[in-house]
Motif scaffolding. Sequence first.
Motif, mmCIF file in Angstrom:
data_model
loop_
_atom_site.group_PDB
_atom_site.id
_atom_site.type_symbol
_atom_site.label_atom_id
_atom_site.label_comp_id
_atom_site.label_asym_id
_atom_site.label_seq_id
_atom_site.Cartn_x
_atom_site.Cartn_y
_atom_site.Cartn_z
ATOM 1 N N LYS A 212 0.808 -1.220 0.000
ATOM 2 C CA LYS A 212 0.000 0.000 0.000
ATOM 3 C C LYS A 212 0.848 1.280 0.000
ATOM 4 C CE LYS A 212 -3.855 -2.316 2.169
ATOM 5 N NZ LYS A 212 -4.503 -2.608 3.450
ATOM 6 N N GLY A 213 1.885 1.272 -0.804
ATOM 7 C CA GLY A 213 2.671 2.489 -0.992
ATOM 8 C C GLY A 213 3.704 2.782 0.069
ATOM 9 N N ARG A 214 3.856 1.856 1.040
ATOM 10 C CA ARG A 214 4.835 2.088 2.107
ATOM 11 C C ARG A 214 5.829 0.946 2.205
ATOM 12 N NH1 ARG A 214 0.519 4.386 5.091
ATOM 13 N NH2 ARG A 214 0.942 6.596 5.454
ATOM 14 N N VAL A 215 7.039 1.261 2.686
ATOM 15 C CA VAL A 215 8.030 0.218 2.913
ATOM 16 C C VAL A 215 7.670 -0.528 4.186
ATOM 17 C CG1 VAL A 215 10.454 -0.275 3.413
ATOM 18 C CG2 VAL A 215 9.859 1.523 1.770
ATOM 19 N N VAL A 216 7.564 -1.832 4.086
ATOM 20 C CA VAL A 216 7.275 -2.645 5.263
ATOM 21 C C VAL A 216 8.588 -3.179 5.832
ATOM 22 C CG1 VAL A 216 5.975 -4.603 6.154
ATOM 23 C CG2 VAL A 216 5.103 -3.331 4.197
ATOM 24 N N VAL A 217 9.454 -3.620 4.952
ATOM 25 C CA VAL A 217 10.737 -4.178 5.364
ATOM 26 C C VAL A 217 11.777 -3.896 4.290
ATOM 27 C CG1 VAL A 217 11.976 -6.380 5.527
ATOM 28 C CG2 VAL A 217 9.891 -6.095 6.799
ATOM 29 N N SER A 218 12.987 -3.617 4.688
ATOM 30 C CA SER A 218 14.083 -3.504 3.730
ATOM 31 C C SER A 218 15.301 -4.151 4.356
ATOM 32 C CB SER A 218 14.351 -2.023 3.436
ATOM 33 O OG SER A 218 15.450 -1.913 2.560
ATOM 34 N N ASP A 219 15.753 -5.246 3.762
ATOM 35 C CA ASP A 219 16.883 -5.954 4.355
ATOM 36 C C ASP A 219 17.510 -6.911 3.346
ATOM 37 O OD1 ASP A 219 18.683 -6.660 6.353
ATOM 38 O OD2 ASP A 219 17.106 -6.972 7.844
ATOM 39 N N LYS A 220 18.681 -7.407 3.698
ATOM 40 C CA LYS A 220 19.301 -8.450 2.883
ATOM 41 C C LYS A 220 18.398 -9.679 2.932
ATOM 42 C CE LYS A 220 22.904 -6.031 1.956
ATOM 43 N NZ LYS A 220 22.539 -5.224 0.782
ATOM 44 N N LYS A 221 18.296 -10.364 1.812
ATOM 45 C CA LYS A 221 17.403 -11.521 1.760
ATOM 46 C C LYS A 221 17.789 -12.569 2.800
ATOM 47 C CE LYS A 221 18.148 -14.696 -1.050
ATOM 48 N NZ LYS A 221 18.508 -15.260 -2.359
ATOM 49 N N GLU A 222 19.079 -12.847 2.910
ATOM 50 C CA GLU A 222 19.515 -13.885 3.844
ATOM 51 C C GLU A 222 19.100 -13.555 5.278
ATOM 52 O OE1 GLU A 222 20.483 -16.737 2.979
ATOM 53 O OE2 GLU A 222 20.646 -16.219 0.865
ATOM 54 N N LYS A 223 19.188 -12.275 5.610
ATOM 55 C CA LYS A 223 18.816 -11.858 6.959
ATOM 56 C C LYS A 223 17.330 -12.073 7.201
ATOM 57 C CE LYS A 223 21.922 -8.449 8.847
ATOM 58 N NZ LYS A 223 22.030 -6.991 9.093
ATOM 59 N N LEU A 224 16.514 -11.763 6.208
ATOM 60 C CA LEU A 224 15.078 -11.953 6.358
ATOM 61 C C LEU A 224 14.750 -13.425 6.551
ATOM 62 C CD1 LEU A 224 13.585 -9.551 3.672
ATOM 63 C CD2 LEU A 224 13.388 -9.377 6.142
ATOM 64 N N LEU A 225 15.389 -14.263 5.745
ATOM 65 C CA LEU A 225 15.137 -15.701 5.865
ATOM 66 C C LEU A 225 15.586 -16.205 7.232
ATOM 67 C CD1 LEU A 225 16.100 -17.000 2.315
ATOM 68 C CD2 LEU A 225 13.854 -17.158 3.383
ATOM 69 N N ASP A 226 16.745 -15.750 7.669
ATOM 70 C CA ASP A 226 17.273 -16.164 8.977
ATOM 71 C C ASP A 226 16.350 -15.772 10.119
ATOM 72 O OD1 ASP A 226 19.450 -17.428 8.192
ATOM 73 O OD2 ASP A 226 20.916 -16.024 9.038
ATOM 74 N N ALA A 227 15.899 -14.518 10.070
ATOM 75 C CA ALA A 227 15.052 -14.018 11.150
ATOM 76 C C ALA A 227 13.813 -14.887 11.279
ATOM 77 C CB ALA A 227 14.665 -12.575 10.879
ATOM 78 N N PHE A 228 13.288 -15.347 10.142
ATOM 79 C CA PHE A 228 12.091 -16.168 10.199
ATOM 80 C C PHE A 228 12.379 -17.586 10.611
ATOM 81 C CE2 PHE A 228 9.798 -12.707 8.832
ATOM 82 C CZ PHE A 228 8.492 -13.002 9.150
ATOM 83 N N LYS A 229 13.555 -18.055 10.209
ATOM 84 C CA LYS A 229 13.941 -19.406 10.572
ATOM 85 C C LYS A 229 13.977 -19.531 12.089
ATOM 86 C CE LYS A 229 17.662 -22.503 9.632
ATOM 87 N NZ LYS A 229 19.013 -22.591 9.088
ATOM 88 N N LYS A 230 14.418 -18.477 12.740
ATOM 89 C CA LYS A 230 14.531 -18.511 14.194
ATOM 90 C C LYS A 230 13.176 -18.490 14.896
ATOM 91 C CE LYS A 230 19.140 -16.616 14.503
ATOM 92 N NZ LYS A 230 19.448 -15.530 13.576
#
Length: 311
Positions: A212-230
């Motif tokens: 909806k026109g706003r940034v929700v998240v901006s990060d390295k892909k690996e970091k995003l995957l890691d954060a969720f893995k945890k």
Amino acid sequence: MLQVKNLKKTYVSKGKKVEAVKGITFETEKGEIFAILGPNGAGKTTTIKSILRLIIPDEGEIYINGIDVHKHPSHALKYVSAVLEGNRNIHWKMTVYENLKYFGYIRGLGGKYLKSRISEILEFVELTEKKNELAGKLSRGMQQRLAIGIALLPDTPLILLDEPTLGLDVESSLKVRQMLEKLAKDGKTILLSTHDMQLVEKVANHVLIINKGRVVVSDKKEKLLDAFKKKRFKISFLSNNGYKELEKFGTVVEENGEKILNIQIDNMDQLYEVLEHFKNKNIEIKRLESVMVNFEEVFVNIVRGDEDGLS
Ligand SMILES: Nc1ncnc2c1ncn2[C@@H]1O[C@H](COP(=O)(O)OP(=O)(O)O)[C@@H](O)[C@H]1O
Ligand SMILES: [Mg+2]
């Protein structure tokens, strides 16, 4: 390579206002594949067209190679080429070769240089054998490769692609993916918009999720995957009792005759609470492991979280 600061754009159509982009900021690094990911209507195309100055934003600054696109458009835009949605830049009634020659001229190329550049590009996009075919007769995948070839003619350091795999079959998508990887390896900076999770998962270095026109998240892909893995765990048990207890915490599935509990947590304290609970009930844990997630799950979770936050 590219900086976008507080970009805003509101469309007015039939007296109605649509706030398409509400202050987007990001920056790309040289040689990276930067993906703008978001559902339909998130503002991806508006952002890309604003960078190319095909749309004049209401607010914000854009710099390409340090040059202000608003103040010095023709200079700044020398460093960028683009593949927009729907191959609007291809001439259907020209052959592949004629298209490349025509767009080469437009970008100020000619003579021997253009000729050898076209051969190079035909090889790169794997269309050498199709060079005398009418563009309109090519498959969707080949047309997309031709559009990419056209964008590569001026050899710019920054390449923008709006939904490069939209409507392509698996094999064509794979080819596009491999091309993007090669280009990035050669030091080109790639900015693409997409809602193709496979594409993001396989090639992106950086992910900017917008909704909806706003940034929700901006990060390295690996970091995003890691954060969720945890945040995702799989627990198996030694004892066979107390299943009713398990279902309070997550979903229970059976794997090889074993009951497995899948849980999702927001922070580590929650995990300790669950473990403490089992200890108190004398339910013995055999194994605890974090679960791999794919990018689609990351995306769905982030966007869902964003929607919840808004309501
Ligand atoms: N020319 C236009 N006039 C009015 N509204 C528009 C126009 N272009 C896009 N929009 C609206 O702006 C929002 C963002 O669109 P867009 O940037 O195309 O999103 P995306 O590419 O992520 O699907 C959507 O709500 C869309 O309907
Ligand atoms: Mg779009």
